[in-house]
Design a protein around this motif. Structure first.
Motif, PDB file in Angstrom:
ATOM      1  N   SER A 395      47.210  38.833  35.162  1.00  0.00           N
ATOM      2  CA  SER A 395      46.668  38.360  36.444  1.00  0.00           C
ATOM      3  C   SER A 395      47.052  39.324  37.560  1.00  0.00           C
ATOM      4  O   SER A 395      48.143  39.879  37.581  1.00  0.00           O
ATOM      5  CB  SER A 395      47.192  36.954  36.756  1.00  0.00           C
ATOM      6  OG  SER A 395      48.580  36.863  36.517  1.00  0.00           O
ATOM      7  N   ARG A 396      46.117  39.520  38.472  1.00  0.00           N
ATOM      8  CA  ARG A 396      46.335  40.421  39.601  1.00  0.00           C
ATOM      9  C   ARG A 396      45.940  39.709  40.898  1.00  0.00           C
ATOM     10  O   ARG A 396      44.872  39.083  40.971  1.00  0.00           O
ATOM     11  CB  ARG A 396      45.495  41.707  39.451  1.00  0.00           C
ATOM     12  CG  ARG A 396      45.868  42.555  38.238  1.00  0.00           C
ATOM     13  CD  ARG A 396      47.251  43.164  38.388  1.00  0.00           C
ATOM     14  NE  ARG A 396      47.617  43.973  37.238  1.00  0.00           N
ATOM     15  CZ  ARG A 396      48.239  43.514  36.154  1.00  0.00           C
ATOM     16  NH1 ARG A 396      48.541  42.219  36.091  1.00  0.00           N
ATOM     17  NH2 ARG A 396      48.550  44.299  35.156  1.00  0.00           N
ATOM     18  N   GLN A 397      46.799  39.869  41.901  1.00  0.00           N
ATOM     19  CA  GLN A 397      46.554  39.214  43.176  1.00  0.00           C
ATOM     20  C   GLN A 397      45.708  40.143  44.055  1.00  0.00           C
ATOM     21  O   GLN A 397      46.131  40.608  45.110  1.00  0.00           O
ATOM     22  CB  GLN A 397      47.886  38.850  43.839  1.00  0.00           C
ATOM     23  CG  GLN A 397      48.621  37.724  43.138  1.00  0.00           C
ATOM     24  CD  GLN A 397      49.014  38.015  41.698  1.00  0.00           C
ATOM     25  OE1 GLN A 397      49.714  38.993  41.433  1.00  0.00           O
ATOM     26  NE2 GLN A 397      48.562  37.198  40.752  1.00  0.00           N
ATOM     27  N   ARG A 398      44.515  40.407  43.548  1.00  0.00           N
ATOM     28  CA  ARG A 398      43.605  41.312  44.242  1.00  0.00           C
ATOM     29  C   ARG A 398      42.247  40.614  44.427  1.00  0.00           C
ATOM     30  O   ARG A 398      42.150  39.389  44.288  1.00  0.00           O
ATOM     31  CB  ARG A 398      43.454  42.628  43.462  1.00  0.00           C
ATOM     32  CG  ARG A 398      44.746  43.399  43.278  1.00  0.00           C
ATOM     33  CD  ARG A 398      45.393  43.821  44.588  1.00  0.00           C
ATOM     34  NE  ARG A 398      44.541  44.691  45.393  1.00  0.00           N
ATOM     35  CZ  ARG A 398      44.921  45.257  46.542  1.00  0.00           C
ATOM     36  NH1 ARG A 398      46.134  45.054  47.005  1.00  0.00           N
ATOM     37  NH2 ARG A 398      44.098  46.031  47.211  1.00  0.00           N
ATOM     38  N   TYR A 399      41.206  41.408  44.703  1.00  0.00           N
ATOM     39  CA  TYR A 399      39.948  40.808  45.142  1.00  0.00           C
ATOM     40  C   TYR A 399      38.752  41.194  44.272  1.00  0.00           C
ATOM     41  O   TYR A 399      37.973  40.342  43.855  1.00  0.00           O
ATOM     42  CB  TYR A 399      39.666  41.241  46.593  1.00  0.00           C
ATOM     43  CG  TYR A 399      40.851  41.055  47.492  1.00  0.00           C
ATOM     44  CD1 TYR A 399      41.135  39.821  48.050  1.00  0.00           C
ATOM     45  CD2 TYR A 399      41.713  42.121  47.775  1.00  0.00           C
ATOM     46  CE1 TYR A 399      42.246  39.636  48.875  1.00  0.00           C
ATOM     47  CE2 TYR A 399      42.823  41.948  48.592  1.00  0.00           C
ATOM     48  CZ  TYR A 399      43.078  40.710  49.135  1.00  0.00           C
ATOM     49  OH  TYR A 399      44.171  40.528  49.933  1.00  0.00           O
ATOM     50  N   PHE A 400      38.629  42.494  43.976  1.00  0.00           N
ATOM     51  CA  PHE A 400      37.429  42.977  43.284  1.00  0.00           C
ATOM     52  C   PHE A 400      37.719  43.099  41.793  1.00  0.00           C
ATOM     53  O   PHE A 400      38.195  44.129  41.317  1.00  0.00           O
ATOM     54  CB  PHE A 400      37.009  44.334  43.859  1.00  0.00           C
ATOM     55  CG  PHE A 400      35.670  44.813  43.368  1.00  0.00           C
ATOM     56  CD1 PHE A 400      34.552  44.006  43.446  1.00  0.00           C
ATOM     57  CD2 PHE A 400      35.528  46.084  42.826  1.00  0.00           C
ATOM     58  CE1 PHE A 400      33.312  44.450  43.008  1.00  0.00           C
ATOM     59  CE2 PHE A 400      34.299  46.550  42.380  1.00  0.00           C
ATOM     60  CZ  PHE A 400      33.181  45.721  42.470  1.00  0.00           C
ATOM     61  N   GLY A 401      37.458  42.029  41.090  1.00  0.00           N
ATOM     62  CA  GLY A 401      37.716  42.015  39.660  1.00  0.00           C
ATOM     63  C   GLY A 401      37.028  40.837  39.005  1.00  0.00           C
ATOM     64  O   GLY A 401      36.351  40.041  39.666  1.00  0.00           O
ATOM     65  N   VAL A 402      37.208  40.716  37.710  1.00  0.00           N
ATOM     66  CA  VAL A 402      36.615  39.599  36.971  1.00  0.00           C
ATOM     67  C   VAL A 402      37.499  38.372  37.196  1.00  0.00           C
ATOM     68  O   VAL A 402      38.697  38.407  36.904  1.00  0.00           O
ATOM     69  CB  VAL A 402      36.514  39.922  35.467  1.00  0.00           C
ATOM     70  CG1 VAL A 402      35.936  38.726  34.705  1.00  0.00           C
ATOM     71  CG2 VAL A 402      35.657  41.168  35.252  1.00  0.00           C
ATOM     72  N   PRO A 403      36.923  37.267  37.699  1.00  0.00           N
ATOM     73  CA  PRO A 403      37.747  36.088  38.011  1.00  0.00           C
ATOM     74  C   PRO A 403      38.236  35.367  36.750  1.00  0.00           C
ATOM     75  O   PRO A 403      37.601  35.432  35.690  1.00  0.00           O
ATOM     76  CB  PRO A 403      36.787  35.181  38.794  1.00  0.00           C
ATOM     77  CG  PRO A 403      35.604  36.042  39.143  1.00  0.00           C
ATOM     78  CD  PRO A 403      35.518  37.090  38.088  1.00  0.00           C
TER      79      PRO A 403
END
Length: 788
Positions: A395-403
């Motif tokens: 998991s990554r606390q970012r924005y542009f990625g696969v949810p």
């Protein structure tokens, strides 16, 4: 043929010809054996450099080689256009920070940027003549790929292999996200050992630490049980300086007696050893560092400061009250985030993981089932798996990625997964289709996104369209080949193996081909961040030609690093000129060839054809081992030496003057010349596809059945006439000695000499007798004397 080769015109024309005629399309209806290539989707994080050209071109050459062995080649291309690298590119180009924008607005900017770069990347690969079937293109943020990636996660979750927990996690305070062990790089850094006085009773206990800012997080002191210096302190308690609370003194064999004072403080958290001790000894947690890299406000003396400022403050305070004995400068290894170079921290956080630690043996066995090229690259993989310490944080606390396709019940906290018919789904924009089992209809969506490797690790499934209407998993998996560079063995190779074993129970590909780096100078690889490429890749191709760049890229042994400078292209340019000129000469003498004539081959013509067959088999065997550079050098030896330096010089007069040598003898030379030039073009088609196709279209296509040179197959006859090859070697020696004699006596090569005496094996005498006219012409000798 044109007198001078115009690469700009030819390369553009040939690329259009290939596209218009779908020369490289995968044929799903063909019954031919499939050779499939799992190509690394380049990360959209900036412009491509010569290092990318090097590794991707080598993989492309294998696609061409396999196609010319009769395989139905499945050669797709993708773009890794989501995740942190893309976000950082957008932030850099737009001069903003993602967290300052509304999420949807930032994602729009990411999509616009990736679209621009994907077009640029695709244009670059096409300008290099890549034989990709572009109808198979994918993007890791595209709906189909998101669906496959989310389905992969759901399956792993249902199987108990994907789980969520709150625990210490590797954290980048610069990117403000969790990261995985594979995203760490180790660097040497200058720092200091600070010798700090802890109190145990009335005595001082000296502890050396590089992280004094973590004093308030210190929960224990450890000493080695074999260290006699500290036996008296074991089981007692020590007082933490400045903060005056007590902690236990325990033993652990991990403590290095020779490092610092031999007494180590365990703080939450300075490194992975602290985490291990925290878990093993059930130590308490004390909150110090926040996700943004500042010290928690509740920490006395340094609350709110950034780490470096806090460190300086603690050192100053310790020194003022006499609790700092000394400071020694040292160089030690620290872990940094490979994306930004920031030293990582370890903080507790609720994250999603894929279980890999319990199946290390499975992953090690998988390495034995895969063919590694070169073989030594397998040891890198094995070492990585053996030294894994963390499960894969995904998991990554970012924005542009696969949810993440999940929600949490607001009442009971249960994880609610999306149904497959909802995929791809963004939980921030969509609600689950039904209430929680507890009856609650209110949910909290997961706002984190997948680590980009979560999606890149299912490229075999993406290529096979796993679970889609046009699923070809049964035909495609395991894929034939994975091509990649060695620095992502620990990420892309390992994670793909993990996912494939978990989803299919089998390895993802049969072979893995690992390339080296291109170095700008000793030890320094080309990279987008360093900006150390002399010219952009587009300029290199425009100024020097695609075929020149490709020929250079096939210069080294597989897996080894190589250097690049503009000067390195000189050899490739000379080769292109040589191939064009040799073809011009050959084609000028082949215009009146009757390829169906009944030919009695002369010995030297038989020899060059046998050498051509031999070279083909030698190159084939090397390319089957993915040794692209070695195979090219083998072909070069034949073309430059045997064909051009010797054969063409030997038969030149026979081709020009049939009235002296005989018309049947000229036909023999034509037949051998046609055979060797066509097959040399086939061999070089792998490396320099544009010029070879142009030569083929100029002449050979009218006599062959194929629309394109690249649709022809290599001739792979494995039996050779050893006697005729030996004859050729002896003949070359005769000519070489004659040339040497003239050079040493300051004679022109065209100067006529009285006699050449040839002494050879008795079995070769007759072959030399039949070749006397050719030898006379080539050596400019009045008489030839042959003896055994």
């Amino acid at each position: 043929m044109q007198k001078k080769y115009d690469f700009r015109q030819v390369e553009t024309e040939m690329q259009k010809f290939w596209k218009d005629n779908s020369i490289y399309s995968f044929d799903p209806e063909s019954q031919s054996e499939i050779f499939s290539i799992d190509t690394p989707p380049p990360t959209i994080s900036g412009s491509l450099h010569i290092g990318h050209i090097f590794s991707y071109t080598q993989a492309e050459m294998i696609a061409r080689f396999k196609r010319m062995q009769g395989y139905n080649v499945f050669y797709p291309f993708g773009f890794d256009d989501n995740g942190l690298p893309t976000e950082r590119l957008v932030e850099k180009e737009e001069g903003m920070v993602a967290k300052d924008l509304h999420r949807s607005e930032f994602i729009k900017k990411c999509i616009a940027t990736t679209t621009k770069y994907e077009k640029e990347f695709k244009g670059l690969w096409q300008s290099l003549g890549f034989s990709v079937d572009w109808s198979l293109q994918y993007e890791t943020i595209a709906p189909m790929v998101q669906r496959i990636s989310q389905k992969s996660f759901i399956n792993l979750f249902k199987d108990g292999k994907a789980y969520m927990k709150e625990s210490p996690v590797l954290w980048c305070t610069e990117c403000q996200t969790s990261i995985a062990q594979a995203e760490l790089e180790s660097i040497e850094k200058d720092t200091a050992f600070n010798y700090v006085k802890f109190k145990t009773g009335e005595e001082d206990l000296m502890v050396a630490t590089t992280r004094p800012e973590l004093l308030y997080g210190c929960v224990c002191l450890f000493v080695n049980p074999e260290d006699d210096r500290y036996r008296q302190y074991i089981g007692k308690r020590a007082t933490v300086p400045l903060y005056n609370y007590e902690i236990p003194i325990l033993t652990d064999s991990k403590v290095d007696i020779r490092k610092g004072t031999g007494a180590v403080m365990c703080a939450t958290f300075g490194d992975s050893t602290d985490v291990e001790w925290y878990k093993v000894y059930h130590l308490p947690y004390r909150k110090i560092i926040l996700p943004d890299g500042t010290i928690d406000e509740s920490v006395p003396l340094i609350g709110g400061l950034e780490v470096i400022a806090a460190r300086k403050q603690i050192i100053r305070l310790l020194s003022e009250i006499g609790l700092l004995s000394e400071t020694k400068s040292i160089t030690h290894t620290v872990a940094v985030h490979e994306r930004c170079g920031k030293e990582i921290e370890i903080i507790p956080s609720k994250q999603w993981y894929i279980d890999i630690l319990t199946n290390k043996e499975l992953f090690l066995k998988a390495a034995d089932k895969i063919n590694w090229y070169p073989e030594n690259m397998k040891s890198r993989y094995v070492s990585w798996v053996e030294n894994l310490k963390w499960d894969w944080c995904i998991s990554r606390q970012r924005y542009f990625g696969v949810p993440f396709p999940i929600w949490y019940c607001k009442n009971c906290g249960k994880v609610i997964i999306a149904s497959e018919d909802m995929l791809p789904v963004n939980p921030l924009e969509t609600k689950p289709g039904e209430p929680c089992s507890c009856g609650c209809n209110e949910y909290l969506p997961e706002s984190s996104v997948f680590d980009t490797w979560v999606t890149s690790s299912v490229t075999p499934q993406i290529n096979a369209k796993w679970g889609e209407e046009n699923d070809i998993t049964g035909r495609l998996l395991p894929m034939s080949l994975r091509t990649q560079a060695h620095e992502i063995i620990r990420t892309w190779a390992f994670y793909t193996i993990v996912k494939s074993l978990y989803h299919t129970g089998q390895i993802p590909w049969k072979d893995i081909m690992v390339s080296g780096f291109v170095l700008a100078k000793k030890g320094e690889k080309f990279s987008k961040s360093k900006g150390n490429s002399e010219l952009s890749t587009k300029e290199l191709i425009e100024n020097h030609s695609a075929d020149v760049i490709r020929y250079w890229a096939a210069n080294s042994k597989l897996g080894t690093d190589t250097f690049f400078s503009i000067d390195e292209l000189g050899i490739a340019k000379r080769f292109i000129t040589k191939l064009w000129n040799a073809s011009k000469f050959a084609l000028a003498h082949l215009q009146d060839i009757d390829i169906h004539a009944d030919i009695q081959l002369m010995p030297v013509d038989r020899w060059i054809m046998e050498r051509c067959k031999q070279t083909t088999i030698d190159a084939l065997n090397l390319l089957e081992q993915y040794e692209i550079g070695s195979a090219r050098h083998t072909i070069d030896d034949f073309f430059w030496k045997d064909l051009c330096d010797y054969y063409l010089e030997i038969v030149k007069e026979r081709l020009y003057q049939p009235e002296i040598h005989g018309h049947m003898q000229r036909q023999s030379a034509q037949y051998a010349l046609y055979y060797c030039m066509l097959n040399a073009l086939k061999l070089y088609a792998v490396y320099v596809p544009h010029i070879t196709e142009r030569i083929y279209q100029n002449f050979f296509r009218q006599h062959e059945k194929s629309i394109s040179l690249h649709r022809l197959c290599w001739e792979t006859e494995e039996t050779f006439d050893d006697e005729i090859i030996l004859f050729g070697e002896k003949l070359k020696d005769v000519i070489s000695q004659t040339r040497k004699y003239k050079a040493e006596n300051a004679l022109s090569m065209k100067t006529e000499i009285e006699k050449v005496v040839i002494t050879t094996d008795e079995k070769l005498v007759e072959l030399f007798q039949q070749t006397i006219k050719d030898i006379k012409a080539c050596c400019h000798a009045k008489t030839i004397e042959i003896g055994s």
